[in-house]
Design an enzyme around this catalytic site. Structure first.
Site, PDB file in Angstrom:
ATOM      1  N   ARG A   1      36.272  45.813  52.415  1.00  0.00           N
ATOM      2  CA  ARG A   1      36.031  44.981  53.595  1.00  0.00           C
ATOM      3  C   ARG A   1      36.670  45.637  54.817  1.00  0.00           C
ATOM      4  NH1 ARG A   1      38.914  41.197  53.590  1.00  0.00           N
ATOM      5  NH2 ARG A   1      39.960  41.379  51.594  1.00  0.00           N
TER       6      ARG A   1
ATOM      7  N   TYR B   1      28.990  47.599  51.491  1.00  0.00           N
ATOM      8  CA  TYR B   1      30.024  47.142  50.556  1.00  0.00           C
ATOM      9  C   TYR B   1      29.989  45.621  50.370  1.00  0.00           C
ATOM     10  CZ  TYR B   1      34.406  45.572  48.659  1.00  0.00           C
ATOM     11  OH  TYR B   1      35.323  44.910  47.891  1.00  0.00           O
TER      12      TYR B   1
ATOM     13  N   LYS C   1      31.930  36.145  50.973  1.00  0.00           N
ATOM     14  CA  LYS C   1      33.018  35.818  51.893  1.00  0.00           C
ATOM     15  C   LYS C   1      32.496  35.246  53.219  1.00  0.00           C
ATOM     16  CE  LYS C   1      36.470  36.729  49.258  1.00  0.00           C
ATOM     17  NZ  LYS C   1      36.470  37.818  48.369  1.00  0.00           N
TER      18      LYS C   1
ATOM     19  N   HIS D   1      39.828  30.549  48.989  1.00  0.00           N
ATOM     20  CA  HIS D   1      39.805  31.811  48.236  1.00  0.00           C
ATOM     21  C   HIS D   1      40.550  31.589  46.914  1.00  0.00           C
ATOM     22  CE1 HIS D   1      40.744  36.438  48.405  1.00  0.00           C
ATOM     23  NE2 HIS D   1      39.647  36.192  47.732  1.00  0.00           N
TER      24      HIS D   1
ATOM     25  N   SER E   1      43.332  39.123  48.022  1.00  0.00           N
ATOM     26  CA  SER E   1      42.431  40.076  47.378  1.00  0.00           C
ATOM     27  C   SER E   1      43.202  41.054  46.498  1.00  0.00           C
ATOM     28  CB  SER E   1      41.648  40.841  48.441  1.00  0.00           C
ATOM     29  OG  SER E   1      40.959  39.921  49.264  1.00  0.00           O
TER      30      SER E   1
ATOM     31  N   CYS F   1      44.951  40.494  43.840  1.00  0.00           N
ATOM     32  CA  CYS F   1      46.274  40.007  43.429  1.00  0.00           C
ATOM     33  C   CYS F   1      46.221  39.118  42.196  1.00  0.00           C
ATOM     34  CB  CYS F   1      46.971  39.298  44.585  1.00  0.00           C
ATOM     35  SG  CYS F   1      47.468  40.427  45.893  1.00  0.00           S
TER      36      CYS F   1
ATOM     37  N   THR G   1      40.940  37.012  39.237  1.00  0.00           N
ATOM     38  CA  THR G   1      40.018  37.229  38.120  1.00  0.00           C
ATOM     39  C   THR G   1      40.789  37.232  36.803  1.00  0.00           C
ATOM     40  OG1 THR G   1      38.603  38.536  39.561  1.00  0.00           O
ATOM     41  CG2 THR G   1      38.248  38.765  37.195  1.00  0.00           C
ATOM     42  N   ASN G   2      41.928  37.905  36.820  1.00  0.00           N
ATOM     43  CA  ASN G   2      42.719  37.997  35.587  1.00  0.00           C
ATOM     44  C   ASN G   2      43.241  36.646  35.138  1.00  0.00           C
ATOM     45  OD1 ASN G   2      43.479  40.965  34.555  1.00  0.00           O
ATOM     46  ND2 ASN G   2      42.898  40.988  36.711  1.00  0.00           N
TER      47      ASN G   2
ATOM     48  N   ASP H   1      36.941  33.528  42.324  1.00  0.00           N
ATOM     49  CA  ASP H   1      37.188  33.995  43.700  1.00  0.00           C
ATOM     50  C   ASP H   1      37.114  32.892  44.760  1.00  0.00           C
ATOM     51  OD1 ASP H   1      37.790  36.364  45.278  1.00  0.00           O
ATOM     52  OD2 ASP H   1      35.779  36.183  46.138  1.00  0.00           O
TER      53      ASP H   1
ATOM     54  N   ARG I   1      34.556  48.240  41.853  1.00  0.00           N
ATOM     55  CA  ARG I   1      34.235  46.870  41.414  1.00  0.00           C
ATOM     56  C   ARG I   1      33.129  46.859  40.377  1.00  0.00           C
ATOM     57  NH1 ARG I   1      37.033  42.374  44.171  1.00  0.00           N
ATOM     58  NH2 ARG I   1      38.395  43.496  45.595  1.00  0.00           N
TER      59      ARG I   1
ATOM     60  N   ASN J   1      51.199  35.028  31.455  1.00  0.00           N
ATOM     61  CA  ASN J   1      51.260  34.029  32.529  1.00  0.00           C
ATOM     62  C   ASN J   1      50.951  32.625  32.001  1.00  0.00           C
ATOM     63  OD1 ASN J   1      51.930  35.994  34.392  1.00  0.00           O
ATOM     64  ND2 ASN J   1      49.795  36.394  34.977  1.00  0.00           N
TER      65      ASN J   1
HETATM   66  P1  GTP Z   1      39.632  39.901  44.603  1.00  0.00           P
HETATM   67  O1  GTP Z   1      38.406  40.020  43.760  1.00  0.00           O
HETATM   68  O2  GTP Z   1      39.851  41.091  45.494  1.00  0.00           O
HETATM   69  O3  GTP Z   1      39.706  38.634  45.396  1.00  0.00           O
HETATM   70  O4  GTP Z   1      40.907  40.024  43.631  1.00  0.00           O
HETATM   71  P2  GTP Z   1      41.555  39.153  42.457  1.00  0.00           P
HETATM   72  O5  GTP Z   1      42.587  38.245  43.026  1.00  0.00           O
HETATM   73  O6  GTP Z   1      40.519  38.530  41.601  1.00  0.00           O
HETATM   74  O7  GTP Z   1      42.370  40.273  41.660  1.00  0.00           O
HETATM   75  P3  GTP Z   1      42.263  40.771  40.149  1.00  0.00           P
HETATM   76  O8  GTP Z   1      42.475  39.646  39.163  1.00  0.00           O
HETATM   77  O9  GTP Z   1      41.037  41.555  40.003  1.00  0.00           O
HETATM   78  O10 GTP Z   1      43.540  41.714  40.036  1.00  0.00           O
HETATM   79  C1  GTP Z   1      43.724  42.843  40.839  1.00  0.00           C
HETATM   80  C2  GTP Z   1      44.700  43.807  40.199  1.00  0.00           C
HETATM   81  O11 GTP Z   1      45.929  43.163  39.863  1.00  0.00           O
HETATM   82  C3  GTP Z   1      44.147  44.410  38.919  1.00  0.00           C
HETATM   83  O12 GTP Z   1      44.414  45.780  38.928  1.00  0.00           O
HETATM   84  C4  GTP Z   1      44.925  43.720  37.837  1.00  0.00           C
HETATM   85  O13 GTP Z   1      45.056  44.515  36.691  1.00  0.00           O
HETATM   86  C5  GTP Z   1      46.269  43.395  38.514  1.00  0.00           C
HETATM   87  N1  GTP Z   1      46.890  42.160  37.947  1.00  0.00           N
HETATM   88  C6  GTP Z   1      46.274  40.976  37.736  1.00  0.00           C
HETATM   89  N2  GTP Z   1      47.112  40.076  37.161  1.00  0.00           N
HETATM   90  C7  GTP Z   1      48.305  40.705  37.014  1.00  0.00           C
HETATM   91  C8  GTP Z   1      49.581  40.305  36.480  1.00  0.00           C
HETATM   92  O14 GTP Z   1      49.796  39.180  36.009  1.00  0.00           O
HETATM   93  N3  GTP Z   1      50.580  41.234  36.525  1.00  0.00           N
HETATM   94  C9  GTP Z   1      50.388  42.494  37.035  1.00  0.00           C
HETATM   95  N4  GTP Z   1      51.401  43.338  37.028  1.00  0.00           N
HETATM   96  N5  GTP Z   1      49.187  42.908  37.531  1.00  0.00           N
HETATM   97  C10 GTP Z   1      48.172  42.035  37.528  1.00  0.00           C
HETATM   98  C1  SPV Z   2      38.044  40.312  48.137  1.00  0.00           C
HETATM   99  O1  SPV Z   2      38.219  41.317  48.843  1.00  0.00           O
HETATM  100  O2  SPV Z   2      38.783  39.307  48.211  1.00  0.00           O
HETATM  101  C2  SPV Z   2      36.946  40.270  47.149  1.00  0.00           C
HETATM  102  C3  SPV Z   2      35.963  41.344  47.169  1.00  0.00           C
HETATM  103  O3  SPV Z   2      36.844  39.319  46.388  1.00  0.00           O
HETATM  104  S1  SPV Z   2      34.841  41.183  48.496  1.00  0.00           S
HETATM  105  O4  SPV Z   2      33.644  40.497  48.017  1.00  0.00           O
HETATM  106  O5  SPV Z   2      34.521  42.499  48.924  1.00  0.00           O
HETATM  107  O6  SPV Z   2      35.415  40.399  49.552  1.00  0.00           O
HETATM  108 MN    MN Z   3      38.316  37.750  46.837  1.00  0.00          MN
END
Ligand code: GTP
Ligand code: SPV
Ligand code: MN
Length: 605
Positions: free
Chosen positions: A79, A218, A227, A247, A269, A271, A274-275, A294, A388, A517
């Site tokens: 972005r 992108y 978004k 978000h 983002s 952080c 997804t996990n 998201d 992604r 977690n």
């Molecule tokens: P956007 O799609 O950008 O909004 O991101 P998101 O908040 O969904 O982030 P995502 O869950 O994809 O995690 C981003 C990064 O953080 C990845 O590389 C994960 O492996 C890492 N991560 C996620 N959860 C944890 C955690 O509990 N501990 C650590 N150390 N890293 C984490």
């Molecule tokens: C973010 O950046 O928070 C995402 C990916 O979830 S995007 O769709 O590019 O905004």
């Molecule tokens: Mn996001």
């Protein structure tokens, strides 16, 4: 009106006069070679993915059914917040945290950019719906784009196509979303694999609820239902109508005794949304199911509780760090095929790879298309840090059965969290809604690769919405306060603050994160049910190490203690930063936030 002879323009499968007029107007401005109304069928997907393969944009992945690898232009990987604008009539309505330009001026400037910008390309019209199509009031949008990549991605990320157009009938409101990659082709000019422009604008007109995007392909800049619509425009609607567009992930947590709680969580983002949304608990008997990773739209139900709906239909997830240990459910979702991978690395046998994935291959094609060996650190990362995957939600093995219920799910707890190496404890509970809003308002996080800019720098990111609030950030915080007054305090979700990313002096993470977690989620649920105790601290209610269920976890006691610690000196150092942030917001900041800051200062002594 001059009748332009653009093939396809007169074959509109709708009688919606507003939509027809807009499509005609855009076609005349952008002068594509042809117009295609997207129907969202498998046939359309096949036709366009084939076209993308022939163009060299997509590489089919032998190891993954109906899945494609793709690399963007190296300057179009995230972005672009500097190029993102909120064009309200008054600059003060965009506020101090958004870029602003006068809507008339921006319209003129971008009209010039769009003039002829689709020459040599096909213009696609994508009718889509954010959230379930059977909602009482479906949230329609129509994206016009000259990018096949956008069309197939919108197939995954939204409910798109003929059903939507039919449901729109001839008079439904919709958000017009105009997108062009900004790279017209002259007669005979060969296309590049990722067309885009150096000139980029991601523009929102909150008064007319219109989106104009130019120059980028992108995700967050080009998939305009995501978004741009579901956060920036929806946050404006939400303020007008008394709800929240956030978000946030949405998950369903079931305890060993079958108590169900729905939890929403806002992290910036990259952080961890997804996990957490797909987490596989490491404590026996607990179950997590996914509703969204998201975005959450939250409205009050008749019973006075806050109900969340995920407007999306797919996951656009961060690839690096995803593996069978950290996020097995994402890996399983991807095994279903039907996915697009952007800026990851490719193996010689037709699979994908990224940093953090198991089984490092000897040789790879990097996201830049170079043959590299991942063990050679001089080669740079094989996958871009913001690479992604784009994959359908319905392939997720832990999808909650109620994920597309138009009523949504009642939220018990809201989590705010960020990436902070120091200061912020693993988990803290807010005293009440207003204190929770203060925790969200002062959320801070180290910047990630999801946006262009300096990675690692700490910035304030209110409710993880800094880049996504479609209006004045101070008014946004006021709106959060008002929402808390719309319901019985007892029915409002409890608010918590989490930080999975605190580090020891040696730089390692103090908390193992990911599946572990679930131990924090368990404490949160026990707090909701009045079964766990907490220590009252200056910044909120925090568990002791003993209060967390650490059964079977191989972790040092001192590390958990450090992860939970409130260091008064660190917090005193945080005060001027919060003050500075509140000064940035300025006059629109609600006085309740200053009250909370004063109370925090007093508690810290
Ligand atoms: P956007 O799609 O950008 O909004 O991101 P998101 O908040 O969904 O982030 P995502 O869950 O994809 O995690 C981003 C990064 O953080 C990845 O590389 C994960 O492996 C890492 N991560 C996620 N959860 C944890 C955690 O509990 N501990 C650590 N150390 N890293 C984490
Ligand atoms: C973010 O950046 O928070 C995402 C990916 O979830 S995007 O769709 O590019 O905004
Ligand atoms: Mn996001």
């Amino acid at each position: 009106m001059t009748a332009l002879a653009i093939p396809g323009l007169d074959h509109a499968p709708t009688t919606h006069p507003g939509l027809l007029a807009w499509v005609q107007e855009v076609a005349e401005l952008t002068t594509p070679d042809a117009v295609v109304w997207c129907d969202g069928t498998q046939d359309e997907w096949n036709r366009l993915t084939t076209k993308l393969v022939d163009a060299g944009t997509f590489v089919p992945l032998e190891k993954r059914p109906n899945s494609f690898w793709c690399a963007s232009d190296p300057d179009d990987v995230a972005r672009v917040e500097e190029r993102t604008f909120i064009c309200s009539k008054d600059a003060s309505d965009a506020g101090p945290t958004n870029n602003w330009m006068d809507p008339g001026e921006m319209t003129a400037l971008m009209t010039d950019l769009y003039r002829g910008s689709m020459r040599g390309r096909t213009m696609y019209v994508i009718p889509f719906c954010m959230g379930p199509l059977d909602a009482e009031k479906p949230m329609f949008g129509v994206e016009i784009t000259d990018s096949e990549y956008v069309v197939v991605s919108m197939h995954i990320m939204t409910r798109a196509g003929r059903d939507v157009l039919d449901r729109m009938g001839s008079d439904a409101d919709f958000v017009p979303c105009l997108h062009s990659v900004g790279k017209p082709l002259e007669a005979g000019e060969a296309d590049v694999s990722w067309p885009c422009s150096e000139t980029k604008y991601i523009t929102h007109f909150p008064e007319t609820k219109t989106i104009w995007s130019f120059g980028s392909g992108y995700g967050g800049n080009a998939l305009l239902g995501k978004k741009c619509y579901s956060l920036r425009i929806a946050s404006v609607l939400a303020r007008e109508e008394g709800w929240l567009a956030e978000h946030m992930l949405i998950l369903k947590l079931t305890s060993p005794t079958d108590e169900v709680h729905y939890i929403a969580a806002a992290f910036p983002s990259a952080c961890g949304k997804t996990n957490l949304a797909m987490l596989e608990p490491t404590i026996p008997g607990w179950r997590v199911e996914t509703l969204g990773d998201d975005i959450a739209w939250m409205r009050f139900g008749d019973d006075g509780r806050l109900y969340a709906v995920n407007p999306e239909n797919g996951f656009f997830g961060v690839a690096p760090g995803t593996n069978w240990k950290t996020n097995p459910n994402a890996m399983r979702t991807l095994e279903g095929g039907n996915s697009i991978y952007t800026n990851v690395a490719r193996t010689p046998d037709g699979d994908v790879w990224w940093e953090g994935m198991e089984g490092t291959p000897e040789i790879l094609t990097s996201w830049k298309g170079e043959q590299i060996s991942p063990s050679d650190s001089s080669a740079g990362p094989a996958a871009h840090p913001n690479s992604r995957y784009c994959t359908p939600m319905n392939q997720c093995p832990v999808l909650a059965q109620e994920w597309d219920d138009p009523q949504g799910v009642p939220i018990s707890a809201i989590l705010f969290g960020g990436r902070r190496a120091t200061t912020i404890p693993l988990v803290a509970e807010a005293r009440d809604w207003q204190h929770g809003v203060f925790l969200g308002a002062t959320l801070s996080s180290e910047k990630t690769a999801a946006a262009a800019g300096t990675v690692g720098q700490v910035r304030r990111d209110p409710m993880a919405m800094l880049p996504f609030i479609g209006y004045n950030a101070g008014d946004y915080l006021r709106h959060w306060g008002e929402v808390g007054k719309q319901a019985d305090a007892a029915k409002l979700p409890s608010i918590f603050y989490v930080n999975w990313f605190r580090r020891g002096d040696d730089g390692r993470f103090l908390w193992p994160g990911f599946g572990e977690n679930s131990r924090v989620l368990k404490w949160i649920v026990e707090r909701l049910e009045g079964r766990a105790s907490a220590v009252e601290t200056a910044i909120g209610r925090v568990p002791t190490v003993e209060e967390l269920d650490l059964t079977g976890l191989d972790v040092r006691y001192e590390d958990v203690a450090d992860a939970l610690a409130i260091d008064v000196d660190e917090w005193r150092a945080e005060l001027p930063l919060i003050e500075e942030w509140f000064d940035t917001i300025g006059a629109a900041l609600p006085s309740t936030m200053q009250d909370e800051l004063a109370a925090l200062r007093q508690r810290l002594g």
